[in-house]
Design a protein around this motif. Structure first.
Motif, PDB file in Angstrom:
ATOM      1  N   PHE A  56       0.840  -1.201   0.000  1.00 20.95           N
ATOM      2  CA  PHE A  56       0.000   0.000   0.000  1.00 20.95           C
ATOM      3  C   PHE A  56       0.877   1.254   0.000  1.00 20.95           C
ATOM      4  O   PHE A  56       0.647   2.203  -0.738  1.00 20.95           O
ATOM      5  N   GLN A  57       1.905   1.230   0.840  1.00 20.57           N
ATOM      6  CA  GLN A  57       2.816   2.389   0.892  1.00 20.57           C
ATOM      7  C   GLN A  57       3.505   2.593  -0.450  1.00 20.57           C
ATOM      8  O   GLN A  57       3.648   3.723  -0.923  1.00 20.57           O
ATOM      9  N   ARG A 100       3.894   9.946  -9.657  1.00 17.23           N
ATOM     10  CA  ARG A 100       3.233  10.096 -10.946  1.00 17.23           C
ATOM     11  C   ARG A 100       2.436  11.403 -10.994  1.00 17.23           C
ATOM     12  O   ARG A 100       2.501  12.145 -11.981  1.00 17.23           O
ATOM     13  N   SER A 101       1.712  11.686  -9.906  1.00 14.08           N
ATOM     14  CA  SER A 101       0.882  12.899  -9.902  1.00 14.08           C
ATOM     15  C   SER A 101       1.745  14.147  -9.933  1.00 14.08           C
ATOM     16  O   SER A 101       1.388  15.121 -10.603  1.00 14.08           O
ATOM     17  N   VAL A 102       2.864  14.120  -9.203  1.00 12.20           N
ATOM     18  CA  VAL A 102       3.735  15.301  -9.212  1.00 12.20           C
ATOM     19  C   VAL A 102       4.258  15.545 -10.620  1.00 12.20           C
ATOM     20  O   VAL A 102       4.259  16.669 -11.111  1.00 12.20           O
ATOM     21  N   CYS A 161       1.796   6.766  -6.654  1.00 13.31           N
ATOM     22  CA  CYS A 161       0.778   7.776  -6.975  1.00 13.31           C
ATOM     23  C   CYS A 161       1.355   9.177  -6.780  1.00 13.31           C
ATOM     24  O   CYS A 161       1.128  10.071  -7.598  1.00 13.31           O
ATOM     25  N   LEU A 162       2.129   9.351  -5.701  1.00 12.17           N
ATOM     26  CA  LEU A 162       2.741  10.659  -5.432  1.00 12.17           C
ATOM     27  C   LEU A 162       3.662  11.066  -6.578  1.00 12.17           C
ATOM     28  O   LEU A 162       3.540  12.165  -7.130  1.00 12.17           O
ATOM     29  N   THR A 195       1.110   4.104  -2.809  1.00  8.98           N
ATOM     30  CA  THR A 195       0.910   5.515  -2.481  1.00  8.98           C
ATOM     31  C   THR A 195       2.069   6.350  -3.002  1.00  8.98           C
ATOM     32  O   THR A 195       1.873   7.435  -3.562  1.00  8.98           O
ATOM     33  N   TYR A 196       3.278   5.820  -2.830  1.00  2.00           N
ATOM     34  CA  TYR A 196       4.456   6.555  -3.304  1.00  2.00           C
ATOM     35  C   TYR A 196       4.430   6.674  -4.824  1.00  2.00           C
ATOM     36  O   TYR A 196       4.753   7.724  -5.380  1.00  2.00           O
TER      37      TYR A 196
END
Lengths: 289, 113
Positions: free
Chosen positions: B61-62, B71-73, B68-69, B65-66
């Motif tokens: 999960f972590q 990629r979104s940035v 996602c962080l 999440t990373y």
């Protein structure tokens, strides 16, 4: 707002350049607001002034080195983080800046700075109360009465999360179509306050950050308890906007821009909470049995 | 529990993001601390049985999440540079943004010096 940003940027610059400046330097910069040549021009980004980023383990935790200088917070404290994974993530943020340093993309660094400096000077109780206050105006508890398709969408998407949260914490939350919002019983608030009290100060800063991004306490709990992924939580938080996009079309420079920013911020907050509360989570599981 | 897909896929996504980040600097992403940490963590927590393991799920999960962080940035910066990075737009540019064009006046508008 801009003036404040510029002022902060200025402080950063001085702190990074002259770490020995001390508090007097900060007072001077605080009084010295740089003149604005053009109100709408974005603030100039700072040039990347370092080559290598490395991590060292110090007494208080893990520190970040930019070449031979130690990274400091805006209030000139030494930048130390409790977990190695977090330190590596922060170092990666600094290392992947290209010609200029884009502070607005460095969410984990920002969160660490907030936790180290605590600029709002709040204690644990105040942080918890600020987060739980969002429950009164929780996005997913407010429902519309029309149009029918949106009503149904909200029911189908949001109800399972509320039901999950009610079961997980043994509380009553409910939803409402009135402008006054749902009637949250006092017991719900007490249970959540005592649950949040088991987290550390660092994790709480992250939780409050995520709550204020998603505008929802329930979605944040889902994210912290691994019930929702970041993408799902962000989608549920923007449900009405997504509905309108479906109907009226997507505008890249507004909708996509906001979506990516919200995702980045939420992911940073969630990761921050998880990395800062690893020991707390273990204790929590023992209590549950 | 949230469905995350296979851990190998998450790792591949993370490595791709690391590659994007290090492409501009000209160094190999394999030299970074983040690469070493991620590969070590994924190897150490690899399980061979199909049993549901809470700790592994937490770690995955972590990692997701990373991912996602990062990629979104990256996407956010790209959008920012495309649409918001240059400050104020000229009148022509703003009109072009919504598909309009400024009228042309041969011989000027009459009031220029």
């Amino acid at each position: 707002m801009w003036r404040r940003c510029l002022c902060l940027r200025d402080r950063w610059r001085r702190l990074l350049n002259q770490p020995s400046g001390g508090p007097t330097a900060i007072v001077r910069t605080g009084a010295n607001i740089p003149s604005l040549s053009r109100a709408y021009a974005p603030p100039a980004e700072r040039k990347r002034f370092y080559q290598n980023v490395s991590i060292t383990q110090g007494e208080g935790g893990f520190e970040i080195n930019l070449d031979h200088r130690k990274l400091k917070t805006p209030q000139a404290k030494l930048f130390t983080v409790p977990s190695e994974a977090l330190a590596i993530a922060v170092a990666t943020e600094w290392d992947c800046q290209q010609d200029t340093i884009k502070f607005y993309t460095m969410h984990l660094t920002t969160l660490c700075n907030t936790s180290l400096d605590n600029p709002t000077q709040r204690n644990k109780d105040q942080l918890i109360r600020a987060a739980v206050k969002f429950l009164d105006t929780d996005t997913i508890c407010y429902r519309v009465e029309e149009p029918e398709t949106l009503v149904e969408l909200q029911k189908n998407e949001w109800d399972p999360i509320i039901t999950w949260a009610e079961k997980r914490y043994g509380v009553e939350i409910g939803s409402s179509t009135s402008i006054m919002g749902p009637n949250i019983p006092d017991r719900t608030r007490e249970v959540l306050v005592s649950h949040l009290a088991s987290y550390s100060m660092w994790a709480l800063q992250g939780i409050e950050f995520v709550v204020s991004q998603l505008k929802s306490m329930v979605l944040t709990l889902g994210l912290i308890d691994l019930r929702l992924t970041v993408e799902q939580a962000v989608l549920l938080s923007r449900l009405e906007e997504e509905y309108q996009i479906q109907k009226w079309g997507n505008v890249e420079w507004a909708h996509d821009y906001e979506l990516q920013e919200l995702r980045a911020r939420t992911a940073a907050g969630a990761l921050f909470v998880h990395l800062c509360s690893e020991s707390t989570t273990i204790r929590h599981k023992l209590l549950q049995d | 529990m949230a469905a995350l897909g296979s851990p190998a896929r998450t790792l591949r996504g993370l490595l791709r993001e690391l590659r994007y980040m290090n492409a501009a600097t000209g160094r190999s992403y394999r030299d970074t601390a983040a690469y070493r940490y991620l590969v070590k963590a994924f190897r150490a927590h690899r399980v061979t049985s199909e049993k549901l393991c809470r700790a592994q799920h937490e770690l995955h999960f972590q990692a997701a999440t990373y991912l996602c962080l990062l990629r979104s940035v990256r996407k956010h910066v790209a959008l920012h540079q495309e649409f918001h990075g240059k400050g104020e737009r000229s009148v022509e540019e703003s009109a072009g943004l919504v598909g309009l064009k400024l009228p042309q006046q041969p011989g000027g508008k009459g009031w220029e010096p």
